[in-house]
Write a protein that holds these residues in place. Structure first.
Motif, short mmCIF file in Angstrom:
data_model
loop_
_atom_site.label_atom_id
_atom_site.label_comp_id
_atom_site.label_asym_id
_atom_site.label_seq_id
_atom_site.Cartn_x
_atom_site.Cartn_y
_atom_site.Cartn_z
N THR A 82 0.84 -1.19 0.00
CA THR A 82 0.00 0.00 0.00
C THR A 82 0.88 1.24 0.00
O THR A 82 1.85 1.32 0.76
CB THR A 82 -0.91 0.03 1.25
OG1 THR A 82 -1.76 -1.12 1.24
CG2 THR A 82 -1.76 1.29 1.28
N ASP A 83 0.55 2.19 -0.86
CA ASP A 83 1.21 3.49 -0.83
C ASP A 83 0.54 4.28 0.29
O ASP A 83 -0.40 5.05 0.07
CB ASP A 83 1.07 4.20 -2.18
CG ASP A 83 1.91 5.46 -2.26
OD1 ASP A 83 2.17 6.07 -1.20
OD2 ASP A 83 2.31 5.83 -3.38
N ARG A 84 1.03 4.07 1.50
CA ARG A 84 0.37 4.65 2.67
C ARG A 84 0.49 6.17 2.70
O ARG A 84 -0.41 6.86 3.22
CB ARG A 84 0.94 4.03 3.93
CG ARG A 84 0.74 2.50 3.99
CD ARG A 84 1.42 1.85 5.17
NE ARG A 84 0.64 2.01 6.39
CZ ARG A 84 1.03 1.54 7.57
NH1 ARG A 84 2.21 0.91 7.68
NH2 ARG A 84 0.28 1.70 8.63
N ASP A 85 1.57 6.71 2.18
CA ASP A 85 1.71 8.16 2.13
C ASP A 85 0.63 8.77 1.23
O ASP A 85 -0.01 9.76 1.60
CB ASP A 85 3.09 8.55 1.62
CG ASP A 85 4.20 8.25 2.62
OD1 ASP A 85 3.88 8.10 3.81
OD2 ASP A 85 5.36 8.16 2.19
N LEU A 86 0.44 8.17 0.06
CA LEU A 86 -0.59 8.69 -0.84
C LEU A 86 -1.98 8.50 -0.24
O LEU A 86 -2.81 9.42 -0.28
CB LEU A 86 -0.51 8.00 -2.20
CG LEU A 86 -1.58 8.44 -3.21
CD1 LEU A 86 -1.40 9.90 -3.60
CD2 LEU A 86 -1.57 7.54 -4.45
N ALA A 87 -2.24 7.32 0.32
CA ALA A 87 -3.56 7.05 0.89
C ALA A 87 -3.88 8.03 2.02
O ALA A 87 -5.00 8.58 2.10
CB ALA A 87 -3.63 5.61 1.39
N ALA A 88 -2.91 8.26 2.91
CA ALA A 88 -3.14 9.18 4.03
C ALA A 88 -3.34 10.60 3.55
O ALA A 88 -4.21 11.33 4.04
CB ALA A 88 -1.97 9.09 5.01
N SER A 89 -2.54 11.02 2.57
CA SER A 89 -2.67 12.37 2.03
C SER A 89 -4.00 12.54 1.31
O SER A 89 -4.66 13.58 1.44
CB SER A 89 -1.50 12.66 1.08
OG SER A 89 -1.59 13.96 0.55
N TRP A 90 -4.41 11.53 0.57
CA TRP A 90 -5.69 11.57 -0.14
C TRP A 90 -6.83 11.74 0.87
O TRP A 90 -7.71 12.60 0.70
CB TRP A 90 -5.83 10.27 -0.91
CG TRP A 90 -6.93 10.21 -1.94
CD1 TRP A 90 -7.85 11.17 -2.23
CD2 TRP A 90 -7.22 9.09 -2.79
NE1 TRP A 90 -8.69 10.72 -3.23
CE2 TRP A 90 -8.32 9.46 -3.58
CE3 TRP A 90 -6.65 7.83 -2.94
CZ2 TRP A 90 -8.86 8.57 -4.54
CZ3 TRP A 90 -7.18 6.96 -3.88
CH2 TRP A 90 -8.28 7.33 -4.67
N ALA A 91 -6.81 10.94 1.93
CA ALA A 91 -7.85 11.02 2.95
C ALA A 91 -7.83 12.39 3.65
O ALA A 91 -8.89 12.99 3.90
CB ALA A 91 -7.68 9.89 3.97
N TYR A 92 -6.64 12.88 3.95
CA TYR A 92 -6.51 14.16 4.65
C TYR A 92 -7.10 15.29 3.81
O TYR A 92 -7.90 16.11 4.32
CB TYR A 92 -5.05 14.43 4.96
CG TYR A 92 -4.78 15.81 5.52
CD1 TYR A 92 -5.03 16.09 6.86
CD2 TYR A 92 -4.30 16.83 4.70
CE1 TYR A 92 -4.80 17.36 7.38
CE2 TYR A 92 -4.08 18.10 5.21
CZ TYR A 92 -4.33 18.36 6.54
OH TYR A 92 -4.11 19.63 7.04
N HIS A 93 -6.71 15.36 2.55
CA HIS A 93 -7.19 16.47 1.72
C HIS A 93 -8.67 16.33 1.40
O HIS A 93 -9.36 17.35 1.20
CB HIS A 93 -6.36 16.55 0.44
CG HIS A 93 -4.96 17.05 0.68
ND1 HIS A 93 -4.71 18.34 1.11
CD2 HIS A 93 -3.76 16.44 0.58
CE1 HIS A 93 -3.40 18.50 1.26
NE2 HIS A 93 -2.81 17.36 0.94
N ALA A 94 -9.16 15.10 1.36
CA ALA A 94 -10.61 14.92 1.18
C ALA A 94 -11.36 15.41 2.41
O ALA A 94 -12.38 16.11 2.29
CB ALA A 94 -10.91 13.45 0.93
N ALA A 95 -10.88 15.08 3.59
CA ALA A 95 -11.53 15.54 4.82
C ALA A 95 -11.53 17.06 4.90
O ALA A 95 -12.49 17.67 5.37
CB ALA A 95 -10.84 14.93 6.04
N GLU A 96 -10.44 17.69 4.43
CA GLU A 96 -10.40 19.15 4.38
C GLU A 96 -11.53 19.71 3.54
O GLU A 96 -12.02 20.82 3.81
CB GLU A 96 -9.07 19.60 3.77
CG GLU A 96 -7.89 19.66 4.70
CD GLU A 96 -6.73 20.38 4.06
OE1 GLU A 96 -6.02 21.11 4.80
OE2 GLU A 96 -6.51 20.23 2.84
N ARG A 97 -11.94 18.97 2.52
CA ARG A 97 -13.01 19.41 1.62
C ARG A 97 -14.39 18.99 2.12
O ARG A 97 -15.38 19.17 1.41
CB ARG A 97 -12.75 18.84 0.22
CG ARG A 97 -11.55 19.46 -0.49
CD ARG A 97 -11.03 18.54 -1.59
NE ARG A 97 -10.02 19.18 -2.43
CZ ARG A 97 -8.76 19.37 -2.09
NH1 ARG A 97 -8.34 18.98 -0.90
NH2 ARG A 97 -7.92 19.95 -2.92
#
Length: 262
Positions: A82-97
């Motif tokens: 799993t690309d955990r950095d990408l997954a975490a960043s994706w989730a973080y920026h989605a939550a921001e939105r």
């Protein structure tokens, strides 16, 4: 690094039949080979995947943040980091939105995320050597259109922040009501929906999907609408151009292949 490629890939099991044997999907087989060439030509470092058949949570988008993913289907066995950095960043920026997103961790933190056929079949055809890390997300049909588009937008931001080239696979079959003896029976809306989706992709105009009626989409028995809206969110920021490749019906459900390149 940016989003470098995207595709709409079916996940019907008939695509895994031996290449030298008869197949009910000759157009799809050829299209998947062409899609693989486009995929490889984009030189991705990691793969983001939207599947309708993963861990579905009520009115939320789930995304795996486990170290590994693993799945089996008949004779197919697939494992990937799993690309955990990408997954975490994706989730973080989605939550921001304001997007409802739920990161998934197994009870055993080292246990792999279960990979469904919506993940394993496209990956087996596009990355058969299982070399690339993945970030797997599963949107619920209860997530709003606005948030599904924002989910795609958040992926663009996450990709831009990371030091990697990201390819997006929208794993999706179309209407599932093409045959009376199919799993879900006959629904005339399936053919209508599939035709409208083909026309939208041929015209490179996914914004048409925003005018479609929810009741009609549900009646069409499709599993493609929600992931495809996230692709619209990506395409609004990344100049990916659509190339329609094929459409066929496998007994009762529609399969569509499309490649999105820079």
């Amino acid at each position: 690094m940016p989003i470098v490629y995207a595709c709409i890939s079916p996940h019907g099991g008939s695509m895994l039949l031996p290449q030298d044997g008869p197949t009910p999907l000759p157009k799809t087989r050829i299209a998947m080979q062409e899609m693989r060439r486009d995929f490889e030509a984009s030189h991705p470092d990691t793969v983001a995947i939207l599947t309708p058949h993963g861990i579905v949570l009520h009115d939320s988008i789930s995304i795996g943040v486990t170290p590994m993913g693993a799945g089996e289907l008949d004779d197919l066995s697939f494992t990937a980091h799993t690309d955990r950095d990408l997954a975490a960043s994706w989730a973080y920026h989605a939550a921001e939105r304001g997007v409802p997103v739920t990161p998934l961790v197994m009870q055993d933190p080292e246990a792999p995320l279960p990979l469904d056929w919506g993940v394993t079949i496209p990956l087996a055809l596009l990355d058969p050597k299982q070399t690339l890390p993945i970030a797997v997300a599963c949107p619920s049909t209860g997530v709003s259109r606005e948030h599904l588009i924002a989910w795609g937008d958040a992926l663009v931001t996450a990709a831009n922040e990371g030091d990697r080239r990201v390819a997006l696979i929208v794993s999706a079959d179309q209407g599932h009501g093409h045959a009376a003896d199919g799993r879900y029976g006959f629904a005339p809306e399936s053919e209508q929906y599939d035709r409208a989706m083909v026309e939208a992709i041929r015209a490179d105009d996914l914004s048409r999907l925003l005018t479609w009626d929810d009741t009609w989409i549900e009646a069409a028995l499709a599993d493609s609408y929600w992931q495809t809206l996230s692709l619209l969110g990506v395409q609004r920021r990344v100049p990916l151009k659509a190339r329609f490749l094929s459409y066929e019906v496998d007994h009762y459900f529609g399969l569509l292949c499309a490649s999105y390149t820079l």
